[in-house]
Design an enzyme around this catalytic site. Structure first.
Site, PDB file in Angstrom:
ATOM      1  N   GLU A  42      31.478 127.081  52.450  1.00 26.26           N
ATOM      2  CA  GLU A  42      31.560 125.956  51.512  1.00 26.26           C
ATOM      3  C   GLU A  42      32.514 126.241  50.360  1.00 26.26           C
ATOM      4  O   GLU A  42      33.252 125.362  49.928  1.00 26.26           O
ATOM      5  CB  GLU A  42      30.169 125.602  50.968  1.00 26.26           C
ATOM      6  CG  GLU A  42      29.240 124.964  51.990  1.00 26.26           C
ATOM      7  CD  GLU A  42      29.769 123.650  52.552  1.00 26.26           C
ATOM      8  OE1 GLU A  42      30.674 123.042  51.949  1.00 26.26           O
ATOM      9  OE2 GLU A  42      29.278 123.241  53.623  1.00 26.26           O
ATOM     10  N   TYR A 125      28.077 119.765  44.380  1.00 24.40           N
ATOM     11  CA  TYR A 125      28.315 119.567  45.808  1.00 24.40           C
ATOM     12  C   TYR A 125      27.846 120.784  46.616  1.00 24.40           C
ATOM     13  O   TYR A 125      27.069 120.660  47.569  1.00 24.40           O
ATOM     14  CB  TYR A 125      29.803 119.300  46.132  1.00 24.40           C
ATOM     15  CG  TYR A 125      30.028 119.557  47.597  1.00 24.40           C
ATOM     16  CD1 TYR A 125      29.551 118.656  48.537  1.00 24.40           C
ATOM     17  CD2 TYR A 125      30.569 120.768  48.050  1.00 24.40           C
ATOM     18  CE1 TYR A 125      29.631 118.922  49.896  1.00 24.40           C
ATOM     19  CE2 TYR A 125      30.658 121.038  49.396  1.00 24.40           C
ATOM     20  CZ  TYR A 125      30.189 120.116  50.313  1.00 24.40           C
ATOM     21  OH  TYR A 125      30.242 120.391  51.637  1.00 24.40           O
ATOM     22  N   ASP A 143      30.782 115.143  48.511  1.00 24.48           N
ATOM     23  CA  ASP A 143      32.163 115.621  48.468  1.00 24.48           C
ATOM     24  C   ASP A 143      33.094 114.432  48.693  1.00 24.48           C
ATOM     25  O   ASP A 143      32.655 113.284  48.695  1.00 24.48           O
ATOM     26  CB  ASP A 143      32.371 116.694  49.544  1.00 24.48           C
ATOM     27  CG  ASP A 143      32.297 116.093  50.933  1.00 24.48           C
ATOM     28  OD1 ASP A 143      31.634 115.057  51.092  1.00 24.48           O
ATOM     29  OD2 ASP A 143      32.919 116.643  51.861  1.00 24.48           O
TER      30      ASP A 143
END
Length: 371
Positions: A42, A125, A143
DNA sequence: TATACGTGGCT
DNA sequence: TAGCCAAGTAT
């Protein structure tokens, strides 16, 4: 409150997850739900495309297979692993967070959005993504894909460039997200957002959720998401010095804050800072650089502009136009006299450099080869 | 809140 | 091609 009924929400979840089960992308970080794997992927994926990340991710997991290994890594090794990926504070924050986990949390991961956001480099996020994918928490992960997908599905016209808009989308997703499979739901939205509902070349007529896509049904997809424009990069003109001595070249360490923090680069001079009078010619400016580098007569530095085009490199907010200057030193000069670090060319491969530095080195070698 | 922070791909 | 976009965060 959104207009969707509970029936619509359930039908959407089912349609989306069925499609995901059949067509989800086979990505290296999807082999398990290990929070370390989810987290590293991520962070790498922030503002970075999947195809770019894949080779970095695979190398990174070989080099730093565990949180402990990352916490123990030396910075040079870490930055070499991140070289070329950009937004380098991500790598430094990654290690900072690894040390938080190992030291402060004794290896125990926080499992909530709030707890995860305490980690360096983890914002709303990424916290939502880790919480939902690794810990099965029913939380939104908003996102760029989620902004685009939900703005079209529900014709939400809030400006997604504004920070306050995030909570509008979080509220929406909190209502729509699957409570059984939140991680898969969030990832399905991302897969949808990079395929049938991508920014350009979207193909809503074949999308598995086209019947839920209000903007498509109304023929106004091109109006979503609403996003204010970014400013253009500001141009800066630099000289960069290539000071050769035997097999060594002089480097400067950049300041610890700002763009390309802490990287070693050729010594650079902002041409604007060298101007004393509007009528100053390029030759005059180069001469001022020579003076700065030769504050003692015993070590005069002579600079020659290379017969090469300026190196142009564009960042998000700046565009650099760099004129390369080759420097020559008197034989037997005392190299320790110069501020900076002399580095063996043979060692370049072991050091992490930003892309613009690699470009300058390439341009320099090309210009030298021609002569 | 608005801006800084990298790089590569696409049109 | 110049501008936008890509699994955002820190300040």
């Amino acid at each position: 409150m959104i207009e969707w009924s509970q029936e619509t929400i359930t039908a959407f979840q089912k349609t989306l997850l069925n499609w995901y089960d059949q067509h989800k992308r086979d990505l290296p970080w999807r082999k398990d739900h290990d929070p370390y794997h989810v987290w590293v992927s991520e962070i790498m994926l922030q503002q970075t495309q999947v195809q770019t990340v894949i080779p970095y991710y695979l190398r990174f997991m070989k080099e730093f297979p565990t949180v402990q290994a990352l916490a123990d890594a030396d910075e040079a090794h870490l930055m070499k692993a991140w070289e070329g990926l950009g937004y380098y504070s991500r790598a430094r924050n990654l290690q900072k967070a690894a040390r938080q986990i190992v030291t402060d949390y004794h290896g125990q991961w926080p499992t909530t959005v709030k707890g995860l956001q305490e980690l360096s480099g983890v914002g709303p996020y990424t916290a939502g993504a880790i919480a939902s994918i690794a810990f099965n928490q029913p939380v939104a992960a908003i996102d760029g894909n989620a902004f685009r997908v939900f703005s079209r599905l529900l014709e939400i016209d809030d400006d997604v460039a504004k920070p306050q808009t995030r909570k509008v989308f979080e509220n929406v997703v909190d209502q729509i997200i699957s409570k059984d499979r939140p991680g898969d739901f969030n990832q399905a939205i991302m897969d949808l957002g990079t395929s049938y509902m991508s920014a350009a070349n979207y193909d809503s007529s074949h999308s598995p959720v086209k019947e839920f896509n209000q903007a498509y049904l109304d023929g106004i997809e091109d109006q979503f998401p609403v996003k204010t424009k970014k400013k253009r990069p500001v141009r800066h003109d630099f000289f960069a010095l290539v000071l050769h001595a035997d097999n060594q070249i002089l480097f400067d360490k950049r300041p610890s804050t700002g763009i390309l923090a802490n990287f070693l680069m050729f010594p650079m001079f902002d041409q604007h800072d060298l101007i004393k009078d509007k009528s100053d010619s390029q030759e005059v400016l180069i001469h001022r650089v020579e003076e700065q580098m030769s504050t003692e007569d015993r070590l005069p530095v002579h600079l020659h502009q290379l017969p090469a085009k300026p190196v142009i490199h564009t960042f998000t907010h700046q565009q650099w136009h760099i004129t390369l200057l080759r420097g020559s030193l008197p034989a037997d000069s005392d190299l320790s006299y110069f501020p900076g670090k002399w580095i063996q060319i043979d060692h370049f491969n072991d050091i992490a450099f930003p892309k613009v530095q690699l470009k300058m080195w390439q341009a320099y070698q090309k210009a030298i080869a021609k002569k």
